[in-house]
Design a protein around this motif. Sequence first.
Motif, mmCIF file in Angstrom:
data_model
loop_
_atom_site.group_PDB
_atom_site.id
_atom_site.type_symbol
_atom_site.label_atom_id
_atom_site.label_comp_id
_atom_site.label_asym_id
_atom_site.label_seq_id
_atom_site.Cartn_x
_atom_site.Cartn_y
_atom_site.Cartn_z
ATOM 1 N N LEU A 81 -58.964 36.445 -42.851
ATOM 2 C CA LEU A 81 -58.984 36.191 -41.412
ATOM 3 C C LEU A 81 -58.322 37.311 -40.628
ATOM 4 N N GLU A 82 -57.203 37.824 -41.134
ATOM 5 C CA GLU A 82 -56.488 38.866 -40.390
ATOM 6 C C GLU A 82 -57.290 40.163 -40.298
ATOM 7 N N TYR A 83 -58.335 40.287 -41.092
ATOM 8 C CA TYR A 83 -59.222 41.448 -41.010
ATOM 9 C C TYR A 83 -60.516 41.125 -40.253
ATOM 10 N N ARG A 84 -61.111 40.007 -40.558
ATOM 11 C CA ARG A 84 -62.412 39.693 -39.953
ATOM 12 C C ARG A 84 -62.284 39.230 -38.513
ATOM 13 N N GLY A 85 -61.129 38.691 -38.117
ATOM 14 C CA GLY A 85 -60.960 38.184 -36.773
ATOM 15 C C GLY A 85 -61.488 36.767 -36.635
ATOM 16 N N GLU A 86 -61.420 36.253 -35.417
ATOM 17 C CA GLU A 86 -61.742 34.851 -35.160
ATOM 18 C C GLU A 86 -63.219 34.587 -34.910
ATOM 19 N N LEU A 87 -63.975 35.615 -34.647
ATOM 20 C CA LEU A 87 -65.363 35.417 -34.247
ATOM 21 C C LEU A 87 -66.288 35.265 -35.449
ATOM 22 N N SER A 104 -69.561 50.686 -43.957
ATOM 23 C CA SER A 104 -68.104 50.743 -44.088
ATOM 24 C C SER A 104 -67.697 49.898 -45.282
ATOM 25 N N ASP A 105 -66.445 50.028 -45.679
ATOM 26 C CA ASP A 105 -65.978 49.254 -46.824
ATOM 27 C C ASP A 105 -65.746 47.792 -46.426
ATOM 28 N N SER A 106 -65.159 47.008 -47.301
ATOM 29 C CA SER A 106 -65.086 45.548 -47.121
ATOM 30 C C SER A 106 -64.235 45.112 -45.938
ATOM 31 N N THR A 107 -63.368 46.001 -45.434
ATOM 32 C CA THR A 107 -62.530 45.646 -44.284
ATOM 33 C C THR A 107 -62.791 46.542 -43.070
ATOM 34 N N ALA A 108 -63.891 47.287 -43.098
ATOM 35 C CA ALA A 108 -64.226 48.219 -42.012
ATOM 36 C C ALA A 108 -63.118 49.241 -41.790
ATOM 37 N N ALA A 109 -62.610 49.763 -42.907
ATOM 38 C CA ALA A 109 -61.512 50.719 -42.843
ATOM 39 C C ALA A 109 -61.971 52.160 -43.026
ATOM 40 N N GLU A 110 -62.989 52.372 -43.843
ATOM 41 C CA GLU A 110 -63.480 53.714 -44.141
ATOM 42 C C GLU A 110 -64.966 53.649 -44.440
ATOM 43 N N PRO A 111 -65.670 54.781 -44.296
ATOM 44 C CA PRO A 111 -67.067 54.788 -44.717
ATOM 45 C C PRO A 111 -67.177 54.587 -46.229
ATOM 46 N N GLU A 112 -68.077 53.742 -46.611
ATOM 47 C CA GLU A 112 -68.344 53.522 -48.025
ATOM 48 C C GLU A 112 -69.598 54.255 -48.470
ATOM 49 N N ASP A 113 -70.465 54.536 -47.480
ATOM 50 C CA ASP A 113 -71.730 55.184 -47.802
ATOM 51 C C ASP A 113 -72.215 55.991 -46.600
ATOM 52 N N SER A 114 -72.696 57.212 -46.843
ATOM 53 C CA SER A 114 -73.363 58.057 -45.840
ATOM 54 C C SER A 114 -72.545 58.251 -44.566
ATOM 55 N N PRO A 115 -71.362 58.836 -44.661
ATOM 56 C CA PRO A 115 -70.568 59.081 -43.445
ATOM 57 C C PRO A 115 -71.311 59.993 -42.474
ATOM 58 N N VAL A 116 -71.140 59.721 -41.186
ATOM 59 C CA VAL A 116 -71.792 60.481 -40.118
ATOM 60 C C VAL A 116 -70.720 61.028 -39.190
ATOM 61 N N ARG A 129 -61.784 50.313 -34.064
ATOM 62 C CA ARG A 129 -60.493 49.623 -34.020
ATOM 63 C C ARG A 129 -60.003 49.380 -35.437
ATOM 64 N N THR A 130 -58.709 49.171 -35.554
ATOM 65 C CA THR A 130 -58.069 49.017 -36.862
ATOM 66 C C THR A 130 -58.646 47.851 -37.664
ATOM 67 N N PRO A 131 -58.674 47.986 -38.986
ATOM 68 C CA PRO A 131 -59.205 46.916 -39.831
ATOM 69 C C PRO A 131 -58.454 45.597 -39.675
ATOM 70 N N LYS A 132 -57.154 45.690 -39.469
ATOM 71 C CA LYS A 132 -56.329 44.483 -39.438
ATOM 72 C C LYS A 132 -55.900 44.156 -38.018
ATOM 73 N N ILE A 133 -55.982 42.880 -37.674
ATOM 74 C CA ILE A 133 -55.496 42.404 -36.377
ATOM 75 C C ILE A 133 -53.989 42.629 -36.292
ATOM 76 N N ASN A 134 -53.514 43.142 -35.145
ATOM 77 C CA ASN A 134 -52.088 43.424 -35.013
ATOM 78 C C ASN A 134 -51.302 42.193 -34.555
ATOM 79 N N ALA A 135 -50.017 42.377 -34.343
ATOM 80 C CA ALA A 135 -49.146 41.251 -33.982
ATOM 81 C C ALA A 135 -49.443 40.680 -32.606
ATOM 82 N N ASP A 136 -50.181 41.442 -31.774
ATOM 83 C CA ASP A 136 -50.554 40.976 -30.437
ATOM 84 C C ASP A 136 -51.985 40.452 -30.400
#
Length: 440
Positions: free
Chosen positions: A81-87, A385-397, A350-357
């Motif tokens: 949840l802290e990565y995917r968000g509430e939506l 992107s990778d599993s948490t949208a942190a880095e490209p996993e395939d074919s960076p542009v 935006r960052t992979p992980k939801i911040n304290a705010d």
Amino acid sequence: MPRRNSFMRCFGNPLSRRGFLAAGTMGGLGLSLPELLMRQAMAEQKNYDFVEAKAKSVIHIFLPGGLAQQESFDPKPYSPLEYRGELKTIKTNTGEQFCETVPQLAQRADKFSIIRSMTHGEAAHERGVHNMFTGYKPSPALQYPSFGAVVSHEYGPRNNLPPYVCIPNVPNEFAGTGYLPSSYGGFALGSDPAQDNFQVRDLNLAGGVDEARFARRKSALELVNQSFVGNTQADNVNAMNTFYQRAYDLLDTPAAKEAFDMSKEDAAVRDRYGRNQAGQRMLMARRLVEAGTRLVTLTYGSWDMHQGITGSIKNQMPALDQALAALIDDLSERGLLDETLVMVSSEFGRTPKINADAGRDHWPKVFSVMLAGGGIKGGMIHGASDSTAAEPEDSPVSPADLAATMYRLMGIVSDKELMAPGDRPIEIVDGGKLIEPLMV
């Protein structure tokens, strides 16, 4: 450019003769129409490289602040949840998953493609914006020209309209001409098409100047110019005289003026786009490319959501979703989508992980860009992107890759060298690779 500098030394500032254009109001961000046309008329002639153009025009929709990839086109429903968000997610008509915030676009996913592996290394807004408006990393030694300035430089006006237009104003310092002459800068509307009293500067006679008085001023200027041109052999004087005629021609050309006149648009079409900034700016962009403008840059919203990202996204995304969907449909129905490249970008993600705010911070390592029409395949997802949208996993542009692809679709050779101050040859894009899987 020696000829232009020599002209300036001999005759001073050409703009000192612009008093006749009291008929059109000056000021605001970006070039005024008279300045734009004059400097274009004085610019050096160029030799063009040629490649086949798929796109006749570009609509660049820039979302300032950094659009979250997770809350738009690259959700991560299986991450914590802290990565995917509430939506939640929504399935597209191609079977992919987008965030639930873009339901109308999800039903048109077959008409556009998403790059999920955009990446660069600049986490500061200004530096990220520079990347995404020029295709270059920022340099302390040189200011690079924006996409619009390069397109203006390479092609010039069409149908008597400015080749590069910014809605409502030049959005940032990196949307300018860089090392190119300022003649190639964007023509800024000066006010927002969403306003009830919207008018474009320089296209209406100033208060107290009627058509008869305007005609008298024009005739008087022609008499002055006949004497002035007759007493000098300078080629650029004739060029400047041509500029004035072109400026008058635009003021006198109903078709060119009508492209800027939102009152000419059917009310149902305006409603379809949305009576808000996103909708009316995109509608204006469609009107301009349909009339002949080569590249339109527009902005919408503020996406720098360090706090409460769920509520902020829900507040701003519906208008964007509606307007973009309407734009794609409208271009398609008018037979314009195949020749108009629509590019939706932001300076980073935006960052992979939801911040304290409950927000997300700056994240340039991976983010998403949308492309439609103008030689781009529909229904494609390029890269991942990778599993948490942190880095490209395939074919960076990279931004250079995106810029090179855009220019190629416009028929511009991206490694062509332009001349920077000091007679330094600089490539339009340095080393960008075409995103060939997305190209028709």
